[in-house]
Design a protein around this motif. Sequence first.
Motif, PDB file in Angstrom:
ATOM      1  N   SER A   1       0.625  -0.867  -0.018  1.00 22.72           N
ATOM      2  CA  SER A   1      -0.001  -0.236  -0.174  1.00 22.72           C
ATOM      3  C   SER A   1       0.975   1.050   0.215  1.00 22.72           C
ATOM      4  O   SER A   1       1.727   1.166   0.140  1.00 22.72           O
ATOM      5  CB  SER A   1      -0.859  -0.198   0.922  1.00 22.72           C
ATOM      6  OG  SER A   1      -1.233   1.308   1.584  1.00 22.72           O
ATOM      7  N   VAL A   2       0.348   2.060  -1.435  1.00 19.11           N
ATOM      8  CA  VAL A   2       1.339   4.043  -0.570  1.00 19.11           C
ATOM      9  C   VAL A   2       0.076   4.526  -0.549  1.00 19.11           C
ATOM     10  O   VAL A   2       0.417   5.581  -0.348  1.00 19.11           O
ATOM     11  CB  VAL A   2       1.272   4.243  -2.150  1.00 19.11           C
ATOM     12  CG1 VAL A   2       2.530   2.873  -2.669  1.00 19.11           C
ATOM     13  CG2 VAL A   2       0.549   4.300  -3.290  1.00 19.11           C
ATOM     14  N   CYS A   3      -0.947   4.163   0.075  1.00 20.09           N
ATOM     15  CA  CYS A   3      -1.593   5.160   0.308  1.00 20.09           C
ATOM     16  C   CYS A   3      -1.334   5.043   2.172  1.00 20.09           C
ATOM     17  O   CYS A   3      -2.226   3.935   2.943  1.00 20.09           O
ATOM     18  CB  CYS A   3      -3.155   4.905   0.341  1.00 20.09           C
ATOM     19  SG  CYS A   3      -4.496   6.132   0.893  1.00 20.09           S
ATOM     20  N   ASP A   4      -0.905   6.332   2.833  1.00 20.73           N
ATOM     21  CA  ASP A   4      -1.211   6.457   4.268  1.00 20.73           C
ATOM     22  C   ASP A   4      -1.213   8.012   4.348  1.00 20.73           C
ATOM     23  O   ASP A   4      -1.558   8.860   3.702  1.00 20.73           O
ATOM     24  CB  ASP A   4       0.537   6.481   4.514  1.00 20.73           C
ATOM     25  CG  ASP A   4       0.847   4.430   4.889  1.00 20.73           C
ATOM     26  OD1 ASP A   4       0.358   3.600   5.142  1.00 20.73           O
ATOM     27  OD2 ASP A   4       1.971   4.546   3.633  1.00 20.73           O
ATOM     28  N   GLY A   5      -1.369   8.190   5.648  1.00 19.65           N
ATOM     29  CA  GLY A   5      -1.157   9.455   6.353  1.00 19.65           C
ATOM     30  C   GLY A   5      -2.578  10.504   6.097  1.00 19.65           C
ATOM     31  O   GLY A   5      -3.631   9.482   5.828  1.00 19.65           O
TER      32      GLY A   5
ATOM     33  N   PRO B   1      -7.850   2.259   5.426  1.00 20.96           N
ATOM     34  CA  PRO B   1      -7.392   0.714   4.604  1.00 20.96           C
ATOM     35  C   PRO B   1      -8.360  -0.735   5.523  1.00 20.96           C
ATOM     36  O   PRO B   1      -8.231  -0.457   6.510  1.00 20.96           O
ATOM     37  CB  PRO B   1      -5.711   0.424   5.218  1.00 20.96           C
ATOM     38  CG  PRO B   1      -5.955   1.228   6.095  1.00 20.96           C
ATOM     39  CD  PRO B   1      -6.650   2.866   6.212  1.00 20.96           C
ATOM     40  N   ALA B   2      -8.510  -1.670   4.256  1.00 18.86           N
ATOM     41  CA  ALA B   2      -9.203  -2.952   4.954  1.00 18.86           C
ATOM     42  C   ALA B   2      -7.985  -3.735   6.030  1.00 18.86           C
ATOM     43  O   ALA B   2      -7.306  -4.928   5.486  1.00 18.86           O
ATOM     44  CB  ALA B   2      -9.187  -3.443   4.280  1.00 18.86           C
ATOM     45  N   LEU B   3      -7.480  -3.386   7.418  1.00 27.74           N
ATOM     46  CA  LEU B   3      -6.159  -3.641   8.202  1.00 27.74           C
ATOM     47  C   LEU B   3      -6.941  -5.561   7.990  1.00 27.74           C
ATOM     48  O   LEU B   3      -8.463  -6.063   8.639  1.00 27.74           O
ATOM     49  CB  LEU B   3      -6.646  -3.227   9.345  1.00 27.74           C
ATOM     50  CG  LEU B   3      -5.143  -1.487   9.335  1.00 27.74           C
ATOM     51  CD1 LEU B   3      -5.948  -1.230  10.664  1.00 27.74           C
ATOM     52  CD2 LEU B   3      -4.055  -2.148   8.398  1.00 27.74           C
TER      53      LEU B   3
ATOM     54  N   ASP C   1       3.689  -0.172   5.450  1.00 28.63           N
ATOM     55  CA  ASP C   1       5.093   0.434   6.051  1.00 28.63           C
ATOM     56  C   ASP C   1       4.629   0.212   7.510  1.00 28.63           C
ATOM     57  O   ASP C   1       5.525   0.257   7.818  1.00 28.63           O
ATOM     58  CB  ASP C   1       5.230   2.183   5.298  1.00 28.63           C
ATOM     59  CG  ASP C   1       5.489   2.344   3.772  1.00 28.63           C
ATOM     60  OD1 ASP C   1       5.732   1.302   3.344  1.00 28.63           O
ATOM     61  OD2 ASP C   1       4.827   3.134   3.835  1.00 28.63           O
ATOM     62  N   ASP C   2       4.001   0.112   8.335  1.00 28.88           N
ATOM     63  CA  ASP C   2       3.829   0.846  10.057  1.00 28.88           C
ATOM     64  C   ASP C   2       4.448  -1.314  10.186  1.00 28.88           C
ATOM     65  O   ASP C   2       3.963  -1.524  10.894  1.00 28.88           O
ATOM     66  CB  ASP C   2       2.652   0.988  10.205  1.00 28.88           C
ATOM     67  CG  ASP C   2       1.698   0.386   9.985  1.00 28.88           C
ATOM     68  OD1 ASP C   2       1.069  -0.445   9.516  1.00 28.88           O
ATOM     69  OD2 ASP C   2       0.807   0.754  10.871  1.00 28.88           O
ATOM     70  N   GLY C   3       4.189  -2.235   9.269  1.00 34.50           N
ATOM     71  CA  GLY C   3       4.202  -3.212   9.583  1.00 34.50           C
ATOM     72  C   GLY C   3       2.577  -4.278   9.737  1.00 34.50           C
ATOM     73  O   GLY C   3       2.523  -5.383   9.523  1.00 34.50           O
ATOM     74  N   SER C   4       2.140  -3.293  10.017  1.00 34.26           N
ATOM     75  CA  SER C   4       0.777  -4.394   9.704  1.00 34.26           C
ATOM     76  C   SER C   4       0.135  -4.638   8.615  1.00 34.26           C
ATOM     77  O   SER C   4       0.644  -4.313   7.602  1.00 34.26           O
ATOM     78  CB  SER C   4      -0.995  -2.229  10.188  1.00 34.26           C
ATOM     79  OG  SER C   4      -0.137  -2.172   9.004  1.00 34.26           O
TER      80      SER C   4
END
Length: 134
Positions: free
Chosen positions: A62-66, A74-76, A93-96
């Motif tokens: 994923s590149v969709c952050d912030g 995001p669908a975690l 990016d946060d490992g999730s």
Amino acid sequence: MTHYRALPAWALAAALAALAAPPVQAQAGAALAAPTADARGVLHDAGGMTLYTYDPDAAGRSVCDGPCARIWPPALAPADARAAGALDLAVRDDGSRQWAVHGRPLYGYVADVTPGQASGDGVNGNWHVARTTP
């Protein structure tokens, strides 16, 4: 004299609320159950909300952050989630971990307020309703 077209009040309120708050899943602190597909192959979360893919994402990433993730949460996926069929997992990016379809990470959209609504389809030419077929 220049005239500007005003945004509907609900759209402005939704956008401002989304920018001021962390992603929806982060607020709830819980990952989502595996998405399900309707008869047309459109993917939905457990609450029936439409899920989307984002063209700039790389396969499995994923590149969709912030600010992006505040509007397109995001669908975690839970830590014990497993890939099955068209559904797989992406790493943020946060490992999730995030649910994905055919390697494409999945997202909700804060402007969708009722199950089955798909107002995010085509936004900026990059967002598309997620389907089980590629």
